[in-house]
Design an enzyme around this catalytic site. Structure first.
Site, PDB file in Angstrom:
ATOM      1  CG  HIS A  28      23.926  -8.244  86.446  1.00 40.71           C
ATOM      2  ND1 HIS A  28      25.273  -8.071  86.338  1.00 40.71           N
ATOM      3  CD2 HIS A  28      23.778  -9.243  87.348  1.00 40.71           C
ATOM      4  CE1 HIS A  28      25.910  -8.903  87.142  1.00 40.71           C
ATOM      5  NE2 HIS A  28      25.011  -9.642  87.761  1.00 40.71           N
TER       6      HIS A  28
ATOM      7  CD  GLN B 289      31.291 -12.953  86.183  1.00 46.68           C
ATOM      8  OE1 GLN B 289      31.034 -13.862  86.954  1.00 46.68           O
ATOM      9  NE2 GLN B 289      31.493 -11.703  86.600  1.00 46.68           N
TER      10      GLN B 289
HETATM   11  C1  LIG Z   1      20.690 -15.585  89.997  1.00 47.34           C
HETATM   12  C2  LIG Z   1      21.547 -14.808  89.054  1.00 47.34           C
HETATM   13  C3  LIG Z   1      22.894 -14.667  89.328  1.00 47.34           C
HETATM   14  C4  LIG Z   1      23.720 -13.977  88.424  1.00 47.34           C
HETATM   15  N1  LIG Z   1      25.061 -13.911  88.666  1.00 47.34           N
HETATM   16  C5  LIG Z   1      25.873 -13.319  87.768  1.00 47.34           C
HETATM   17  C6  LIG Z   1      27.271 -13.348  87.936  1.00 47.34           C
HETATM   18  O1  LIG Z   1      27.788 -13.928  88.891  1.00 47.34           O
HETATM   19  N2  LIG Z   1      28.042 -12.714  87.009  1.00 47.34           N
HETATM   20  C7  LIG Z   1      27.493 -12.060  85.933  1.00 47.34           C
HETATM   21  O2  LIG Z   1      28.214 -11.501  85.112  1.00 47.34           O
HETATM   22  N3  LIG Z   1      26.157 -12.051  85.728  1.00 47.34           N
HETATM   23  C8  LIG Z   1      25.337 -12.678  86.604  1.00 47.34           C
HETATM   24  N4  LIG Z   1      23.996 -12.693  86.390  1.00 47.34           N
HETATM   25  C9  LIG Z   1      23.448 -12.107  85.146  1.00 47.34           C
HETATM   26  C10 LIG Z   1      23.419 -13.166  84.041  1.00 47.34           C
HETATM   27  O3  LIG Z   1      24.715 -13.514  83.627  1.00 47.34           O
HETATM   28  C11 LIG Z   1      22.652 -12.678  82.814  1.00 47.34           C
HETATM   29  O4  LIG Z   1      23.159 -11.435  82.422  1.00 47.34           O
HETATM   30  C12 LIG Z   1      21.141 -12.570  83.044  1.00 47.34           C
HETATM   31  O5  LIG Z   1      20.698 -13.618  83.862  1.00 47.34           O
HETATM   32  C13 LIG Z   1      20.402 -12.608  81.716  1.00 47.34           C
HETATM   33  O6  LIG Z   1      19.040 -12.461  81.900  1.00 47.34           O
HETATM   34  P1  LIG Z   1      17.995 -13.692  81.942  1.00 47.34           P
HETATM   35  O7  LIG Z   1      18.167 -14.334  83.281  1.00 47.34           O
HETATM   36  O8  LIG Z   1      16.692 -13.010  81.809  1.00 47.34           O
HETATM   37  O9  LIG Z   1      18.335 -14.631  80.819  1.00 47.34           O
HETATM   38  C14 LIG Z   1      23.161 -13.375  87.279  1.00 47.34           C
HETATM   39  C15 LIG Z   1      21.802 -13.522  87.014  1.00 47.34           C
HETATM   40  C16 LIG Z   1      20.986 -14.234  87.885  1.00 47.34           C
HETATM   41  C17 LIG Z   1      19.545 -14.413  87.535  1.00 47.34           C
END
Ligand SMILES: Cc1cc2nc3c(=O)[nH]c(=O)nc-3n(C[C@H](O)[C@H](O)[C@H](O)COP(=O)(O)O)c2cc1C
Length: 381
Positions: free
Chosen positions: A278, A127
């Site tokens: 996100h 990513q």
């Molecule tokens: C702690 C945390 C860190 C995340 N970091 C990134 C990241 O570095 N890059 C990104 O594209 N999405 C990031 N996300 C979003 C996740 O890729 C994803 O879209 C999201 O967690 C999905 O929702 P869910 O946690 O309810 O399954 C992050 C989410 C969380 C919870």
């Protein structure tokens, strides 16, 4: 406690992790409405029970971007997830391989691409965020190519960061220097299992792919400051040309929430999109992904591969998201909690639970293949 569900892993992670880390993963932005709606809108969808349809043979496998997967899902990119357990992303990539699904390494993972590639025996996804320093981006893309990553997930929903109040309340944000560090050390000392596994045995404590540009600064606040100052708010559709010039493999745009943007992505030749807000961590108040997905799938589902994430807390939720039009889903917090609780084995067990739950959901909605899952399995539709 015997962990029997994703919410159980959340509770176990709460007990295992220092507070600042648990709240960082668990939290959303501002009043956390979108975070809550992601979960509630999805789990609130009623499934349509069907019976007497011979469901003795179920096939949960699928193909995404030319890869055969045992389940229609991938592990979402999670920044700093590697801090949840010793060299966490290396454990996660192995767990994903053992289960036959892709792992996505975040730009801001705790372990660098090369280390994850050395721990893996199969290609994983990488990513990328839009970073002001294009030379650094080129370098990251070159490393992803070297590591034979099988897809690039380009995240576009963070031109500016949303504010997460919980991070201020735990000292992860807003209190730099010695005070913030002392606060976090205090929280870590209350979690000796984690302190031993990650704090002492999880070295080096450098910040993964970003370490080279941090020039020796290794504090968590240095890392967040870097993110604030280096993510590029000028990101726009033309930047896809730059990405395409450096990356020839499958390109998935993550963070689409509107059909018009989805059409643009299709026009510009993206191979896939992730319908995502996100995980409710950016603009609070936007639509849940369960509500945003159907018109997007309708608009572009025949032109590119539509994936979705947000609020998936069970195998039943995976099936619901597929019913709304996704070809596959990304699991976010679910794997971060499982990693915190049981490392590689924890993620494998969590994915096995998801699979078992999917099997029941498919059997009782009368579907035997992933391609049979569509809106007709939702009641009242
Ligand atoms: C702690 C945390 C860190 C995340 N970091 C990134 C990241 O570095 N890059 C990104 O594209 N999405 C990031 N996300 C979003 C996740 O890729 C994803 O879209 C999201 O967690 C999905 O929702 P869910 O946690 O309810 O399954 C992050 C989410 C969380 C919870």
């Amino acid at each position: 406690m015997i962990t029997a569900s994703v919410p159980d892993y959340r509770e176990a992670a709460r007990r295992r992790l220092p507070r600042f880390l648990f709240e960082y993963i668990d939290g959303g932005s501002y009043a956390e409405q979108t975070l809550r709606r992601n979960v509630e809108d999805l789990s609130g969808l009623a499934l349509r029970q069907r019976v007497l349809r011979d469901v003795s043979r179920l096939d949960l496998s699928t193909e995404l971007f030319g890869q055969r997967l045992s389940l229609p899902l991938a592990l979402a990119p999670i920044g700093l997830a590697g801090l949840n357990a010793r060299r966490g992303e290396c454990q996660a990539v192995r767990a994903a391989e053992r289960t036959g699904v892709p792992f996505t390494l975040s730009t801001v993972g705790a372990c660098p691409i090369g280390e994850v590639a050395a721990a893996a025996s199969q290609p994983f996804w990488f990513q990328l965020y839009m970073i002001r320093d294009r030379t650094f981006m080129k370098d990251l893309l070159a490393r992803a190519v070297d590591a034979a990553c099988s897809a690039l997930v380009f995240t576009v929903d963070m031109p500016v960061p949303g504010s997460r109040y919980r991070d201020y309340h735990t000292g992860l944000a807003g209190s730099g220097g010695l005070k913030g560090a002392a606060w976090r050390v205090g929280q870590a000392m209350l979690r000796p299992g984690w302190a031993w596994d990650v704090g002492l045995r999880g070295r080096p404590h450098t910040l993964g792919n970003v370490a080279p540009v941090l020039q020796g600064r290794t504090g968590i606040e240095d890392f967040f400051a870097w993110m604030r100052n280096n993510f590029d708010p000028s990101i726009n559709w033309r930047d896809l040309d730059f990405i395409r010039s450096e990356w020839k493999g499958p390109l998935i745009i993550k963070g689409i929430l509107d059909p018009e943007d989805a059409k643009e992505a299709a026009e510009l030749g993206a191979d896939g999109i992730v319908v995502s807000n996100h995980g409710g961590r950016q603009l609070d108040g936007v639509l849940s992904t369960a509500r945003a997905l159907p018109p997007i799938a309708e608009a572009v589902g025949d032109r590119l591969t539509v994936l979705a994430d947000g609020g998936i807390r069970s195998g039943l939720d995976v099936v619901r998201m597929l019913a709304l039009g996704a070809r596959g889903v990304l699991l976010g917090r679910a794997w971060a909690w499982a990693l915190a609780t049981g490392g590689e084995a924890g993620i494998v067990k969590m994915l096995n639970l998801i699979e078992a739950e999917m099997r029941v959901a498919m059997a009782l909605t009368g579907t035997t293949k992933i391609t049979e899952i569509n809106r007709t399995i939702l009641a009242g539709d």
